[in-house]
Structure formats: structure tokens, C-alpha cells
Write a protein that holds these residues in place. Structure first.
Motif, PDB file in Angstrom:
ATOM      1  N   THR A   1       0.829  -1.204   0.000  1.00 11.46           N
ATOM      2  CA  THR A   1       0.000   0.000   0.000  1.00 11.46           C
ATOM      3  C   THR A   1       0.863   1.254   0.000  1.00 11.46           C
ATOM      4  O   THR A   1       0.565   2.234  -0.698  1.00 11.46           O
ATOM      5  CB  THR A   1      -0.933  -0.004   1.221  1.00 11.46           C
ATOM      6  OG1 THR A   1      -1.706  -1.207   1.227  1.00 11.46           O
ATOM      7  CG2 THR A   1      -1.860   1.197   1.208  1.00 11.46           C
ATOM      8  N   ALA A   2       1.945   1.222   0.771  1.00  8.30           N
ATOM      9  CA  ALA A   2       2.851   2.372   0.812  1.00  8.30           C
ATOM     10  C   ALA A   2       3.445   2.643  -0.565  1.00  8.30           C
ATOM     11  O   ALA A   2       3.489   3.788  -1.033  1.00  8.30           O
ATOM     12  CB  ALA A   2       3.960   2.126   1.832  1.00  8.30           C
ATOM     13  N   ARG A   3       3.912   1.607  -1.219  1.00  3.24           N
ATOM     14  CA  ARG A   3       4.524   1.784  -2.543  1.00  3.24           C
ATOM     15  C   ARG A   3       3.507   2.311  -3.556  1.00  3.24           C
ATOM     16  O   ARG A   3       3.833   3.172  -4.376  1.00  3.24           O
ATOM     17  CB  ARG A   3       5.112   0.451  -3.014  1.00  3.24           C
ATOM     18  CG  ARG A   3       6.391   0.070  -2.280  1.00  3.24           C
ATOM     19  CD  ARG A   3       6.892  -1.284  -2.694  1.00  3.24           C
ATOM     20  NE  ARG A   3       8.205  -1.560  -2.124  1.00  3.24           N
ATOM     21  CZ  ARG A   3       8.782  -2.766  -2.117  1.00  3.24           C
ATOM     22  NH1 ARG A   3       8.135  -3.806  -2.649  1.00  3.24           N
ATOM     23  NH2 ARG A   3       9.982  -2.926  -1.587  1.00  3.24           N
ATOM     24  N   ALA A   4       2.296   1.795  -3.488  1.00  2.98           N
ATOM     25  CA  ALA A   4       1.263   2.251  -4.431  1.00  2.98           C
ATOM     26  C   ALA A   4       0.891   3.707  -4.193  1.00  2.98           C
ATOM     27  O   ALA A   4       0.381   4.379  -5.091  1.00  2.98           O
ATOM     28  CB  ALA A   4       0.031   1.362  -4.308  1.00  2.98           C
ATOM     29  N   SER A   5       1.204   4.211  -2.997  1.00  2.00           N
ATOM     30  CA  SER A   5       0.835   5.579  -2.644  1.00  2.00           C
ATOM     31  C   SER A   5       2.012   6.533  -2.677  1.00  2.00           C
ATOM     32  O   SER A   5       1.876   7.702  -2.293  1.00  2.00           O
ATOM     33  CB  SER A   5       0.211   5.589  -1.235  1.00  2.00           C
ATOM     34  OG  SER A   5      -0.847   4.669  -1.154  1.00  2.00           O
ATOM     35  N   GLY A   6       3.180   6.042  -3.089  1.00  3.32           N
ATOM     36  CA  GLY A   6       4.354   6.889  -3.170  1.00  3.32           C
ATOM     37  C   GLY A   6       5.044   7.129  -1.841  1.00  3.32           C
ATOM     38  O   GLY A   6       5.870   8.037  -1.721  1.00  3.32           O
ATOM     39  N   VAL A   7       4.735   6.317  -0.832  1.00  8.29           N
ATOM     40  CA  VAL A   7       5.385   6.425   0.478  1.00  8.29           C
ATOM     41  C   VAL A   7       6.534   5.428   0.529  1.00  8.29           C
ATOM     42  O   VAL A   7       6.352   4.240   0.236  1.00  8.29           O
ATOM     43  CB  VAL A   7       4.391   6.141   1.621  1.00  8.29           C
ATOM     44  CG1 VAL A   7       5.108   6.134   2.975  1.00  8.29           C
ATOM     45  CG2 VAL A   7       3.276   7.173   1.616  1.00  8.29           C
ATOM     46  N   ARG A   8       7.717   5.920   0.896  1.00  3.07           N
ATOM     47  CA  ARG A   8       8.892   5.044   0.909  1.00  3.07           C
ATOM     48  C   ARG A   8       9.101   4.435   2.288  1.00  3.07           C
ATOM     49  O   ARG A   8       9.323   5.139   3.268  1.00  3.07           O
ATOM     50  CB  ARG A   8      10.145   5.805   0.492  1.00  3.07           C
ATOM     51  CG  ARG A   8      11.369   4.898   0.378  1.00  3.07           C
ATOM     52  CD  ARG A   8      12.582   5.658  -0.130  1.00  3.07           C
ATOM     53  NE  ARG A   8      13.730   4.760  -0.263  1.00  3.07           N
ATOM     54  CZ  ARG A   8      14.561   4.433   0.726  1.00  3.07           C
ATOM     55  NH1 ARG A   8      14.377   4.966   1.935  1.00  3.07           N
ATOM     56  NH2 ARG A   8      15.566   3.609   0.540  1.00  3.07           N
ATOM     57  N   ILE A   9       9.026   3.101   2.364  1.00  4.98           N
ATOM     58  CA  ILE A   9       9.414   2.348   3.556  1.00  4.98           C
ATOM     59  C   ILE A   9      10.548   1.421   3.135  1.00  4.98           C
ATOM     60  O   ILE A   9      10.361   0.586   2.253  1.00  4.98           O
ATOM     61  CB  ILE A   9       8.227   1.527   4.121  1.00  4.98           C
ATOM     62  CG1 ILE A   9       7.101   2.448   4.574  1.00  4.98           C
ATOM     63  CG2 ILE A   9       8.696   0.655   5.284  1.00  4.98           C
ATOM     64  CD1 ILE A   9       5.886   1.703   5.097  1.00  4.98           C
ATOM     65  N   PRO A  10      11.745   1.558   3.712  1.00  4.89           N
ATOM     66  CA  PRO A  10      12.867   0.686   3.312  1.00  4.89           C
ATOM     67  C   PRO A  10      12.508  -0.777   3.513  1.00  4.89           C
ATOM     68  O   PRO A  10      11.869  -1.145   4.504  1.00  4.89           O
ATOM     69  CB  PRO A  10      13.993   1.113   4.262  1.00  4.89           C
ATOM     70  CG  PRO A  10      13.624   2.473   4.724  1.00  4.89           C
ATOM     71  CD  PRO A  10      12.123   2.510   4.771  1.00  4.89           C
ATOM     72  N   ALA A  11      12.903  -1.623   2.565  1.00 10.89           N
ATOM     73  CA  ALA A  11      12.616  -3.054   2.652  1.00 10.89           C
ATOM     74  C   ALA A  11      13.666  -3.818   1.868  1.00 10.89           C
ATOM     75  O   ALA A  11      14.137  -3.346   0.840  1.00 10.89           O
ATOM     76  CB  ALA A  11      11.215  -3.355   2.124  1.00 10.89           C
ATOM     77  N   ALA A  12      14.016  -5.006   2.352  1.00 15.35           N
ATOM     78  CA  ALA A  12      15.025  -5.820   1.677  1.00 15.35           C
ATOM     79  C   ALA A  12      14.464  -7.199   1.351  1.00 15.35           C
ATOM     80  O   ALA A  12      14.144  -7.509   0.218  1.00 15.35           O
ATOM     81  CB  ALA A  12      16.288  -5.927   2.526  1.00 15.35           C
ATOM     82  N   CYS A  13      14.310  -8.066   2.359  1.00 19.82           N
ATOM     83  CA  CYS A  13      13.922  -9.456   2.078  1.00 19.82           C
ATOM     84  C   CYS A  13      12.462  -9.573   1.658  1.00 19.82           C
ATOM     85  O   CYS A  13      12.109 -10.402   0.837  1.00 19.82           O
ATOM     86  CB  CYS A  13      14.178 -10.332   3.296  1.00 19.82           C
ATOM     87  SG  CYS A  13      13.014 -10.085   4.674  1.00 19.82           S
ATOM     88  N   GLU A  14      11.593  -8.796   2.271  1.00 22.89           N
ATOM     89  CA  GLU A  14      10.156  -8.741   1.976  1.00 22.89           C
ATOM     90  C   GLU A  14       9.412 -10.027   2.312  1.00 22.89           C
ATOM     91  O   GLU A  14       8.382 -10.337   1.739  1.00 22.89           O
ATOM     92  CB  GLU A  14       9.901  -8.328   0.519  1.00 22.89           C
ATOM     93  CG  GLU A  14      10.456  -6.945   0.206  1.00 22.89           C
ATOM     94  CD  GLU A  14       9.983  -6.368  -1.103  1.00 22.89           C
ATOM     95  OE1 GLU A  14       8.901  -6.779  -1.559  1.00 22.89           O
ATOM     96  OE2 GLU A  14      10.693  -5.508  -1.662  1.00 22.89           O
ATOM     97  N   PHE A  15       9.937 -10.804   3.284  1.00 26.69           N
ATOM     98  CA  PHE A  15       9.165 -11.916   3.813  1.00 26.69           C
ATOM     99  C   PHE A  15       9.347 -12.052   5.329  1.00 26.69           C
ATOM    100  O   PHE A  15       9.296 -13.139   5.890  1.00 26.69           O
ATOM    101  CB  PHE A  15       9.476 -13.236   3.091  1.00 26.69           C
ATOM    102  CG  PHE A  15      10.925 -13.648   3.103  1.00 26.69           C
ATOM    103  CD1 PHE A  15      11.426 -14.467   4.105  1.00 26.69           C
ATOM    104  CD2 PHE A  15      11.782 -13.240   2.094  1.00 26.69           C
ATOM    105  CE1 PHE A  15      12.753 -14.856   4.105  1.00 26.69           C
ATOM    106  CE2 PHE A  15      13.106 -13.639   2.087  1.00 26.69           C
ATOM    107  CZ  PHE A  15      13.598 -14.457   3.097  1.00 26.69           C
ATOM    108  N   GLY A  16       9.599 -10.919   5.977  1.00 28.67           N
ATOM    109  CA  GLY A  16       9.558 -10.915   7.431  1.00 28.67           C
ATOM    110  C   GLY A  16      10.780 -11.428   8.138  1.00 28.67           C
ATOM    111  O   GLY A  16      10.707 -11.821   9.306  1.00 28.67           O
ATOM    112  N   LEU A  17      11.946 -11.413   7.470  1.00 25.57           N
ATOM    113  CA  LEU A  17      13.167 -11.940   8.084  1.00 25.57           C
ATOM    114  C   LEU A  17      14.140 -10.852   8.504  1.00 25.57           C
ATOM    115  O   LEU A  17      14.663 -10.863   9.614  1.00 25.57           O
ATOM    116  CB  LEU A  17      13.866 -12.911   7.120  1.00 25.57           C
ATOM    117  CG  LEU A  17      15.221 -13.457   7.568  1.00 25.57           C
ATOM    118  CD1 LEU A  17      15.058 -14.305   8.821  1.00 25.57           C
ATOM    119  CD2 LEU A  17      15.865 -14.266   6.455  1.00 25.57           C
ATOM    120  N   CYS A  18      14.375  -9.868   7.618  1.00 24.76           N
ATOM    121  CA  CYS A  18      15.472  -8.927   7.867  1.00 24.76           C
ATOM    122  C   CYS A  18      15.110  -7.809   8.827  1.00 24.76           C
ATOM    123  O   CYS A  18      15.985  -7.220   9.463  1.00 24.76           O
ATOM    124  CB  CYS A  18      15.981  -8.341   6.553  1.00 24.76           C
ATOM    125  SG  CYS A  18      14.861  -7.155   5.776  1.00 24.76           S
ATOM    126  N   GLY A  19      13.837  -7.470   8.948  1.00 28.94           N
ATOM    127  CA  GLY A  19      13.416  -6.421   9.867  1.00 28.94           C
ATOM    128  C   GLY A  19      13.598  -5.006   9.353  1.00 28.94           C
ATOM    129  O   GLY A  19      13.336  -4.041  10.076  1.00 28.94           O
TER     130      GLY A  19
END
Length: 368
Positions: free
Chosen positions: A306-324
């Protein structure tokens, strides 16, 4: 007055706060060649904080590559017993955008953003009387972190350290390992290479690790707590050997940044006529407080999507709940979160969620 004192570099640990990945960045203080296409990058905090983590954990680096920044996760090769700096040891693979950027741009004085530390691949999670650390290639990095910690804090520990490489010169940390072998009475080293090299002679084990060679490298491996890290085929082979030998697999632990296989099945619901149909899309409002953005989250979407679709940047790497990396504070509302260890219980109690694996159950507001 001493110049180091004038710079304020002499501070006791109890005068410093732990590193906060939301407030401080890392500054490169050293770059070391370890093996062909392998370098160690050492960092300190830009705000004189110290690093608190478990040996074997990882950090996520935000690398300002072009045309867009990339997020890359690297295991720490340093030890928390030396808390004033941290280090990652990386191999520049062909076609690797992130690692190649690091090789070309990370010099002393350069600053980058990082998140973590995270992960539960650590001997601190599984204390034992005897360990077997088995690795291949750059999978040696968490093993080195744990061994360095043991050398500093429990040098008498019984450790069988097995590392596999293609050629002798590609054994990462070989000189340091051989030196540790003279200092740690309980450490036994076992190196295995696949092919000889014209650069140096080799009189040790050759080939690939298998059911015959493993007992030669660690005769009592069935009595040990086993930690394994390396390419996926290597870890599958080690796991298969242990399973076929009757090893207690509850004492086997491996590091992997691959997403677990999950098959999602749409949830049915019953219509008044009794037929099962797919649940219709629902829309829930999401408020991103710091960005001052209001968005709609479709049924099944995560907060990150939802953030990406709205132009809000939240840093993310693994995208399956591992890296935090995508950890954000939830200010109100309810979510369903299914993570893989990237967030701690006390963080959840404090209101944090992982955006990549949290789906709204009501209208929510997050601090992003």
C-alpha cells in the motif's frame, strides 16, 4: 592535549548508547582484501555509539547505486565482543549490482544507511558443549563472527571448523583461522578444496564434502551442535548427509535468506444460497502519518504494498519478514502479521510491525 582526545574518540562503553539504526548511519573506517574478489568493510557509528548484537546476525545496507538505491543483506563477520565497530565480508559476484557498487565506492569516510542487526542464526540461541561450523565460500562469515566471539570470551570451547572452497587462495580468513588454531586448544580446522592452484601448493583434503569426508573432518559430528552456511546446493547436501547418518536434526541450524515456500489459497465464504465463492475485495484506509498521506489498502495487500502504491517510501530488503528492515510503528488499528523472525516480541509490544508481512484488519495509522 592528544589529538585523539581532542576529537572525543576516547569514551568508555558506559558513557555511550547502543547504535540506533533509525537515527544513525555507518561510516567506513577500513577496507581489507581477504581473497580474490572478497573484501571486508569495517564501519563505526557516525555518532559514537556501540553495537549490540549476537554473533551470526546480519545487517541490511542501503546502497545509493544508480539509477535507484538497492537494499542488500550481509552477515556480520565481526564479533560483538568488540563493540565499537562492525564489519561485513562480501564477495563480488559477476553481475552483482550491490556488491560491485560497494567495491567501487566504499572508501574510508563514506557513510551509508543500515538497518538491523537481525536474525537468529547464532550459537547464543543454541548453547552446547561442542560445535561443528561447516561452511562454503562466503558462508564462512557468520561462522567467523561466532568463532571470534568464542576466542574472546570462551577460548576453550570445543569447535570443529570446516570450510570448503574452490581453490586454496579462495579460503577466506585462512591466515587468521590458522592463527586462532594455535590459540584455541579446542579448535580443530578442516579445509577442503575442489581443485589445485598454480599459486600455492596444497596437501590437504580435496573434492566435495560427502558422507565419507565429513567423518574425516569431524569424526564425532553426531555429538555436536551443527551450524551450516553456504550456497543452497551445499546446505542441501550437508543436511542430506546428516539426515542419512541418523543425526538429531533438532541440533542442525542453517542460515538462509531465501523465502520459505508458502502456497496461498483464497479463503472461501458461503453465500446465502450455500455456494462457496472467493471473498470480494474490501478496502481499508491506511494513514501514513509522517508522510501525511492517506491511502486505500485492498484486500490481501500488505502495508508495504500500500505504501509503494501511494508513493510512500518504507525501506525493505527481504520482503518476507526476516530482515526487519521495514519495521514501522503502528499508531492505531489492527493488523495480521506473519513474520519469520525479523521482529522481537518486545518490539511488537511497543507497537512495531513489519510492513512487508502485515495486512490491515481495520483502518490503521502507521508512523511512516
Amino acid at each position: 592535549m592528544n589529538a585523539m582526545t581532542e576529537l572525543g574518540l576516547y569514551r568508555n562503553l558506559d558513557e555511550m548508547a547502543p547504535w540506533n539504526d533509525r537515527l544513525q548511519v555507518l561510516e567506513v573506517i577500513g577496507v581489507t582484501d581477504e581473497a580474490p574478489d572478497v573484501r571486508t568493510f569495517t564501519f563505526r557509528s557516525d555518532n559514537q555509539t556501540w553495537f549490540r548484537y549476537k554473533p551470526g546476525q546480519f545487517v541490511t545496507l542501503e546502497l545509493p547505486a544508480e539509477p535507484a538505491p538497492v537494499m542488500r543483506t550481509y552477515t556480520l563477520s565481526s564479533s560483538p565482543s568488540r563493540p565499537f565497530s562492525i564489519a561485513v565480508t562480501v564477495k563480488a559476484q559477476a553481475g552483482s549490482v550491490g556488491t560491485r557498487w560497494m567495491f567501487d565506492h566504499l572508501k574510508p569516510g563514506v557513510r551509508i544507511k543500515a538497518y538491523g542487526p537481525s536474525g537468529d542464526f547464532s550459537l547464543h540461541q543454541h548453547p552446547a558443549a561442542k560445535y561443528l561450523f561447516v561452511s562454503a565460500g562466503s558462508g564462512i562469515t557468520p561462522m567467523m563472527s561466532m568463532l571470534r566471539w568464542l576466542n574472546d570470551c570462551a577460548p576453550w570451547t570445543d569447535v570443529a571448523f570446516v570450510n570448503c572452497a574452490r581453490r586454496p587462495e579462495e579460503i577466506i580468513f585462512r591466515k587468521e583461522l590458522e592463527l586462532l588454531g594455535t590459540h584455541m586448544p579446542g579448535l580443530s580446522l578442516g579445509f577442503m578444496i575442489e581443485e589445485r592452484s598454480s599459486r600455492e601448493g596444497w596437501f590437504g583434503h580435496m573434492g566435495r564434502i560427502d558422507a565419507v569426508r565429513l567423518p574425516l573432518l569431524s569424526p564425532d559430528f553426531r555429538e555436536r551442535e551443527v551450524f551450516c552456511c553456504g550456497p543452497d546446493p551445499f546446505m542441501r547436501a550437508v543436511r542430506g548427509m546428516l539426515e542419512s547418518s541418523g543425526f538429531d536434526m533438532s541440533r542442525y541450524h542453517q542460515e538462509s535468506f531465501a523465502a520459505p515456500a508458502v502456497e496461498e489459497v483464497p479463503a472461501p465464504f458461503s453465500t446465502p444460497g450455500g455456494d462457496s465463492e472467493t471473498v470480494p475485495d474490501a478496502v481499508l484506509p491506511v494513514r501514513f502519518a509522517l508522510s501525511d498521506v492517506d491511502a486505500d489498502c485492498l484486500s490481501g495487500q500488505t502495508v508495504l504494498q500500500t505504501a509503494r502504491a501511494s508513493g510512500v517510501r518504507i525501506p525493505a530488503a527481504c520482503e518476507f519478514g526476516l530482515c526487519g528492515t521495514c519495521k514501522v510503528r503502528k499508531l492505531s488499528g489492527e493488523v495480521e502479521m506473519s513474520h519469520n523472525g525479523g521482529i522481537l516480541d518486545h518490539e511488537i509490544d511497543d507497537g512495531f510491525i513489519l510492513a512487508c508481512c502485515s495486512k490491515p484488519l481495520s483502518a490503521i495509522e502507521v508512523e511512516a
